[in-house]
Write an enzyme that holds these catalytic residues in place. Structure first.
Site, PDB file in Angstrom:
ATOM      1  N   GLU A 163      -2.814  -0.359  11.287  1.00  0.00           N
ATOM      2  CA  GLU A 163      -3.687  -1.535  11.211  1.00  0.00           C
ATOM      3  C   GLU A 163      -3.076  -2.812  11.793  1.00  0.00           C
ATOM      4  O   GLU A 163      -2.870  -3.793  11.077  1.00  0.00           O
ATOM      5  CB  GLU A 163      -4.111  -1.789   9.761  1.00  0.00           C
ATOM      6  CG  GLU A 163      -4.852  -0.617   9.136  1.00  0.00           C
ATOM      7  CD  GLU A 163      -5.468  -0.972   7.776  1.00  0.00           C
ATOM      8  OE1 GLU A 163      -5.159  -2.036   7.217  1.00  0.00           O
ATOM      9  OE2 GLU A 163      -6.262  -0.156   7.273  1.00  0.00           O
ATOM     10  N   GLU A 349      -7.214   6.889   6.554  1.00  0.00           N
ATOM     11  CA  GLU A 349      -7.351   6.301   5.220  1.00  0.00           C
ATOM     12  C   GLU A 349      -8.832   6.166   4.906  1.00  0.00           C
ATOM     13  O   GLU A 349      -9.624   5.796   5.776  1.00  0.00           O
ATOM     14  CB  GLU A 349      -6.729   4.898   5.114  1.00  0.00           C
ATOM     15  CG  GLU A 349      -5.234   4.861   5.149  1.00  0.00           C
ATOM     16  CD  GLU A 349      -4.667   3.440   5.037  1.00  0.00           C
ATOM     17  OE1 GLU A 349      -5.361   2.549   4.495  1.00  0.00           O
ATOM     18  OE2 GLU A 349      -3.548   3.234   5.522  1.00  0.00           O
TER      19      GLU A 349
HETATM   20  C1  FCB Z   1      -5.255  -0.580   4.046  1.00  0.00           C
HETATM   21  C2  FCB Z   1      -3.759  -0.375   4.108  1.00  0.00           C
HETATM   22  C3  FCB Z   1      -3.209   0.435   2.966  1.00  0.00           C
HETATM   23  C4  FCB Z   1      -3.876   0.107   1.648  1.00  0.00           C
HETATM   24  C5  FCB Z   1      -5.374   0.154   1.788  1.00  0.00           C
HETATM   25  C6  FCB Z   1      -6.121  -0.120   0.514  1.00  0.00           C
HETATM   26  O1  FCB Z   1      -5.585  -1.739   4.731  1.00  0.00           O
HETATM   27  O2  FCB Z   1      -3.408   0.264   5.322  1.00  0.00           O
HETATM   28  O3  FCB Z   1      -1.808   0.223   2.925  1.00  0.00           O
HETATM   29  O4  FCB Z   1      -3.429  -1.094   1.176  1.00  0.00           O
HETATM   30  O5  FCB Z   1      -5.788  -0.750   2.773  1.00  0.00           O
END
Ligand code: FCB
Length: 443
Positions: A163, A349
């Site tokens: 990110e 994620e």
């Molecule tokens: C993302 C991050 C991860 C975690 C989630 C909830 O932005 O990559 O580390 O904090 O959010």
């Protein structure tokens, strides 16, 4: 819902959020160590000093992964454990920790995916400007190359950065994350140098000629939708879409930053040297997508940036205040395929924080998380059905952990962690996910 046979079923974590013992065995301090020890930065004054004590409990954690039936695990390496000052001398004790972890995973039949940078820059590099310093691209590529050499025989899935948009925006523009800078010029530089570091790392991997290695980058994406069809709402939604979804992908796949964003930031636009876009565009093998929610955006002249996010009444929101909008996962997967072509994708994620608490028997029932995962898997399945080359799903997160500026107040885990005792317990969602995976794998 039948997923492809070789689909990766995983969970994700990040070093600073779970490991604890950030200075153990010769590790150098990171910007998150420094930031979390600065009063007023983290809710309740929490730090990652202990986190989930995964640094000592990693074997137990692999046992939990086995119980979940995972065939993949995404984790990050703390740069400062390997190179305490960010460059130069190698700290072999730090390297050994990850070697043992990788061997443990492989022994359990779990495919490791390593994220090289999940936000914990060695603090000494920050003293030289961090990502705002162009040299940081080279420091990063050198560290990445070292990791490829040391672990490239056993680890075949590599993500360069996690990110970069969040690092740029929250770390350098708005300051809620380490290094806590609020400077648009520094933010634009940091963004560009992260891209450059990514490209150089990809080139370093190619240079080593490791036959099985695959490399990509992880970006946070999500629909940015106008609150109405008024031209003003559409204009601001497009600007946010270009800023969040295109700002890092257009350079990688098209060799240019989106014009609308460059015009908006004007004199602060990053300085792009002649060969930069070529480096940045070095072909990658996959794209990792972190998907959590959408934003519905309205024009608002009274706001400093001319827009605001409109809360969606009547929709479920997580503890983060994020709307649960599973369709957005399909929309964004389709958008990526239509826009950038059929590159293999991973959902690196996807997850939700809810106010979990154990009952008298110590069980943690989290039906909302079960619904969340099931609904997002349905959208992932829909994407595969439509021919989108989605190769895996990593739930965020394996276990409750240090949620950055929110400290331990937000619980995303499939495993509940009692932060006082470090005891882990399988939530209902973990059991549900395990059964789902077993069903897919014919178990
Ligand atoms: C993302 C991050 C991860 C975690 C989630 C909830 O932005 O990559 O580390 O904090 O959010």
């Amino acid at each position: 819902m039948r997923f492809p046979k070789d689909f990766l079923w995983g969970a994700a974590t990040a070093a600073y959020q779970i490991e604890g013992s950030p200075l153990a065995d010769g590790a150098g301090a990171s910007i998150w160590h420094r930031f979390s020890h600065t009063p007023g930065t983290i809710l309740n004054g929490d730090t990652g000093d202990v986190a989930c004590d995964h640094y000592h409990r990693w074997q137990e954690d692999i046992e939990w992964m086995k119980r979940l039936g995972l065939n993949a695990y995404r984790f990050s390496v703390a740069w400062g454990r390997i190179l305490p000052t960010g460059r130069g001398a190698v700290n072999h004790k730090g390297l050994d920790f990850y070697k043992r972890l990788v061997d443990g995973l492989l022994g359990a039949g779990i495919t490791p995916m390593i994220t090289l940078y999940h936000w914990d820059l060695p603090a000494e590099l920050q003293d030289m400007g961090g990502w705002a310093n162009r040299d940081c691209a080279k420091w990063f590529a050198d560290y990445a190359c070292l990791m490829f050499r040391e672990l490239g025989d056993r680890v075949h899935l590599w993500a360069t950065l996690n990110e970069p948009w969040v690092v740029m925006a929250l770390g350098y523009l708005w300051g809620q994350h380490a290094p806590g800078i609020r400077d648009i010029g520094a933010a634009a530089k940091a963004g560009h140098h992260m891209l450059l570091g990514h490209g150089k790392a990809v080139q370093a991997l190619r240079g080593l000629g490791l036959p099985n290695a695959r490399i990509g980058i992880v970006t946070n994406l999500g629909p940015q939708q106008p609150a109405s069809d008024s031209p003003q709402d559409q204009m601001v939604a497009t600007l946010w879409h270009n800023f969040i979804n295109r700002y890092f992908l257009d350079p990688i796949f098209r060799g240019e930053y989106p014009d609308t964003v460059l015009n908006f930031i004007g004199e602060f636009a990053p300085r792009v040297a002649p060969d930069d876009m070529q480096t940045i565009g070095t072909p990658i093998d996959f794209l990792g997508i972190n998907y959590y929610t959408r934003n519905v955006i309205a024009y608002d002249a009274s706001e400093p940036i001319g827009s605001r996010t409109v809360y969606q009444e009547g929709r479920l929101h997580t503890e983060m205040g994020w709307e649960v909008y599973p369709e957005g996962l399909y929309e964004i997967l389709k958008w990526v395929r239509d826009e950038y072509g059929a590159i293999p994708l991973y959902i690196t994620e996807n997850g939700a924080a809810f106010p979990d608490a154990p009952n008298a028997q110590g069980e943690v029932d989290d039906p909302l998380r079960v619904d969340y995962i099931r609904a997002h898997l349905e959208q992932a399945h829909r994407a595969i059905h439509d021919g989108i080359p989605l190769r895996g799903y990593f739930y965020w997160s394996l276990m409750d952990n240090f949620e950055w500026a929110f400290g331990y107040s937000k619980r995303f885990g499939l495993l509940y962690v009692d932060h006082a005792t470090q005891r882990r317990a399988m939530k209902t969602s973990g059991r549900w996910y395990a059964e789902f995976i077993a069903g897919q794998r014919g178990g």
